[in-house]
Design an enzyme around this catalytic site. Structure first.
Site, PDB file in Angstrom:
ATOM      1  N   ASP A  97     -39.076  -2.421 -17.096  1.00 27.90           N
ATOM      2  CA  ASP A  97     -40.523  -2.581 -17.154  1.00 27.90           C
ATOM      3  C   ASP A  97     -40.822  -3.713 -18.140  1.00 27.90           C
ATOM      4  OD1 ASP A  97     -43.344  -1.783 -16.882  1.00 27.90           O
ATOM      5  OD2 ASP A  97     -42.505   0.150 -16.294  1.00 27.90           O
ATOM      6  N   ASP A 204     -45.985  -4.959 -15.760  1.00 28.63           N
ATOM      7  CA  ASP A 204     -47.165  -4.135 -16.008  1.00 28.63           C
ATOM      8  C   ASP A 204     -48.439  -4.986 -15.987  1.00 28.63           C
ATOM      9  OD1 ASP A 204     -47.869  -1.358 -16.950  1.00 28.63           O
ATOM     10  OD2 ASP A 204     -48.775  -2.498 -18.599  1.00 28.63           O
ATOM     11  N   GLU A 262     -47.447  -5.393 -11.026  1.00 27.10           N
ATOM     12  CA  GLU A 262     -48.528  -4.409 -10.871  1.00 27.10           C
ATOM     13  C   GLU A 262     -49.855  -5.146 -11.004  1.00 27.10           C
ATOM     14  OE1 GLU A 262     -50.009  -0.201 -12.842  1.00 27.10           O
ATOM     15  OE2 GLU A 262     -49.611  -1.932 -14.096  1.00 27.10           O
ATOM     16  N   HIS A 336     -45.629   7.007 -12.186  1.00 23.75           N
ATOM     17  CA  HIS A 336     -45.922   7.784 -13.394  1.00 23.75           C
ATOM     18  C   HIS A 336     -47.419   7.832 -13.712  1.00 23.75           C
ATOM     19  CE1 HIS A 336     -45.927   3.635 -14.500  1.00 23.75           C
ATOM     20  NE2 HIS A 336     -46.480   3.928 -15.665  1.00 23.75           N
ATOM     21  N   ASP A 337     -48.240   7.107 -12.949  1.00 28.34           N
ATOM     22  CA  ASP A 337     -49.692   7.100 -13.179  1.00 28.34           C
ATOM     23  C   ASP A 337     -50.443   7.878 -12.111  1.00 28.34           C
ATOM     24  OD1 ASP A 337     -49.400   5.366 -15.370  1.00 28.34           O
ATOM     25  OD2 ASP A 337     -49.713   3.571 -14.151  1.00 28.34           O
TER      26      ASP A 337
END
Ligand code: TEU
Length: 560
Positions: A97, A204, A262, A336-337
């Site tokens: 990440d 991210d 993302e 994970h969100d």
């Protein structure tokens, strides 16, 4: 030749919740290394690790205080080297990440930047109070920018009398990408990880790095006149330039590294502009459009409405078509969100959990793009079932609850929405077996284990040939076997049908037909679907060829 990642399936690990090797209740790198056989059995090609860098853990690692060290909670640099070796030895790759829209406020760069006289002052985004206002008083923020985690997007720093921008929590100050020294430092760090053996990056909120609106007022749509509209903070004027520069400087394309950006609020056309190989930017992007389909009229995630299947189909089809010839899709229902898809889009009752989890998987994995499996999705793990705010850890949920209750919201109703959409639904510990703490930890897990781990767990799923796990394994194998799954052209059928999700994939003479019943009642397949006489069923949820699909039944046909 298509790049390797167009044939790959990615498995996302949220390290905090995957496996705890040392009994402190928090997952770690050695825990992951101990479970590589699970990933090997599933057949995935790539592991994406959510952040394991040094962090004060305000946002569970998305607030990084040292990009080139591992947080002691997760282990050491030796542990990550061991993990990279273990994955490579099994033919899997590791994607890290990359969180570079912001750092932690405890990063050395930010500590230095707090000093008005430092050359690093300009590494972050500092502004004086709004003209005519006393610095530090309510309403004196430089602009009305809201934070994604509720409240103003500016934090007052009494030492210098100025404010810094934080589009996320106050402990996540935004970097100033206009400053070339910032960009050089990021590319250096990325090269450092590539040299260490990592195979790419998940970036991210990468479409926030070029700033426009937060430097001026935006339309007020939140409490206290704040602007919460994401469409005006994304896709700033220098985004393409920064992404091209990053690609060139790090060698993303040249070294065939994996890259997924993302992108909040990104539409399919914009995604194509970033993933067109000729642009030299990214391999693929994550959109939020299809996971916002069940947001109500306000567009806010907590404003929940039931899924309208034609809307979801239309959106996925739009992306399939927009990226059919140029660019590439990422395919995901969970991360994970996001809440657990079987609880959100499927039916997590005892009767239909397994079959609906399989049908969601078939529907997603037969699309064109790179599929992502989020840890526990391959077991059909469900939402957490929390009923009180004290059970939650995630700052997005707790800050939203506090803000909404202060504004007069009904706590019971808010808890209902949070119960359905909170990020903690995806963050309960991985369910390895039926033992205490689900085999996740010998200590007290940082977030409660779902009590249903006695039924829903990896040991049980691996032992049962009809499990969700083995269905995922077969879907992944199909992608590896068949070029039509990887590269075939997509066509949506029955777009208006509210219960059936049907489409074809075509490559030359070869045609696959996917039929999926997205409802908890039987549905008769209408006439007008392609002729199934002589077709072979490559994978189905039931042993049936009937024209009536059982509740949540799905089939993949290879047409004759
Ligand atoms: O998420 C970006 C993001 O938009 C989410 O905060 C999103 O708004 C929310 O989760 C959905 O309601 C990324 C990471 O995936 C997330 O975990 C981080 O908290 C965030 O960036 C900040 O780094």
């Amino acid at each position: 030749m298509a790049p390797w990642w167009q044939s790959a399936v990615v498995y996302q690990i949220y390290p905090r919740s995957f496996a705890d090797s040392d009994g402190d209740g928090i997952g770690d790198l050695r825990g992951i290394a101990a479970h590589l056989d699970h990933l090997g059995a599933l057949g995935v090609d790539v592991v994406w690790l959510s952040p394991v860098y040094r962090s004060p853990m305000d946002d569970n690692g998305y607030d990084i205080s040292d990009y080139t060290d591992i947080d002691p909670l997760f282990g050491t640099l030796d542990d990550i080297d061991t993990l990279i070796e273990g994955l490579h030895a099994r033919g899997m790759k590791l994607v890290m990440d990359l969180v570079v829209n912001h750092t932690s406020d405890e990063h050395a760069w930010f500590a230095e930047s707090r000093d008005l006289a430092s050359p690093m002052r300009d590494w972050y985004i500092w502004r004086p109070a709004r003209a005519g206002h006393e610095p530090g008083t309510p309403g004196a923020e430089p602009t009305n920018a809201g934070s994604f985690f509720s409240g103003p997007g500016w934090q007052f720093d009494p030492a210098s009398g100025q404010y810094y921008l934080h589009l996320f929590s106050p402990k996540q100050p935004d970097l100033n990408w206009e400053n070339p020294a910032v960009r050089r430092a990021v590319y250096d760090m990325m090269r450092w990880w590539v040299d260490r053996g990592v195979d790419g990056f998940r970036m991210d909120v990468i479409n926030l790095i070029s700033k426009t609106y937060p430097l001026a007022d935006g339309p007020a749509n939140g409490p206290g006149g704040l602007c919460y509209d994401p469409s005006i903070v994304v896709e700033g004027p220098r985004l393409h330039e920064f992404l091209r520069e990053m690609n060139r400087e790090v060698g993303l394309s040249a070294k065939e590294l994996f890259s997924v950006g993302e992108m909040i609020g990104v539409d399919a056309e914009t995604a194509r502009s970033h993933t067109d190989p000729a642009a030299g930017e990214l391999g693929m992007v994550f959109t939020f459009e299809h996971v916002s389909i069940d947001n109500g009229p306000t567009g806010v995630k907590w404003d929940v409405v039931p899924l309208h299947l034609p809307a979801l189909k239309a959106n996925l089809a739009e992306w399939q078509e927009a990226l059919a010839d140029v660019g590439w899709n990422s395919l995901y229902f969970e991360n994970h969100d996001q809440p657990r898809s079987v609880s959100r889009f499927g039916d997590d009752s005892a009767e239909f959990r397994v079959v609906s989890a399989k049908t969601l998987a078939t529907t997603l994995h037969l699309l064109k793009g790179t599929p992502y499996v989020y840890q526990g999705q391959e077991l059909g793990m469900t939402n957490a079932g929390f009923t009180s705010i004290e059970q939650y850890n995630d700052l997005e949920s707790t800050r939203f609850f506090a803000e909404a209750v202060a504004g007069g919201g009904d706590p019971a109703q808010l808890l209902g929405a949070i119960g359905f959409k909170s990020r903690d639904n995806a963050r309960t510990p991985m369910q390895w077996d039926a033992s205490a703490n689900a085999g996740f930890s010998t200590g007290t897990p940082w977030l409660a284990v779902n009590p249903n781990h006695t039924r829903i767990n990896a040991a049980a799923a691996v032992a049962d040939p009809d499990s969700v796990f083995h269905h995922y394994r077969r879907l992944i194998a199909l992608r590896h076997e068949l070029e039509v799954v990887r590269q075939g052209r997509f066509a949506l059928l029955l777009p208006e049908d509210e219960r059936l999700f049907c489409y074809t994939r075509t490559l030359g003479e070869e045609v696959l037909l996917v039929v999926a019943n997205w409802s908890s009642a039987p549905v008769v397949l209408p006439s007008g679907l392609p002729d199934r006489a002589g077709a072979e069923v490559l994978l189905g949820t039931h042993d049936s060829l009937s024209d009536e699909l059982a509740a949540w039944e799905s089939r993949i046909y290879r047409l004759a």
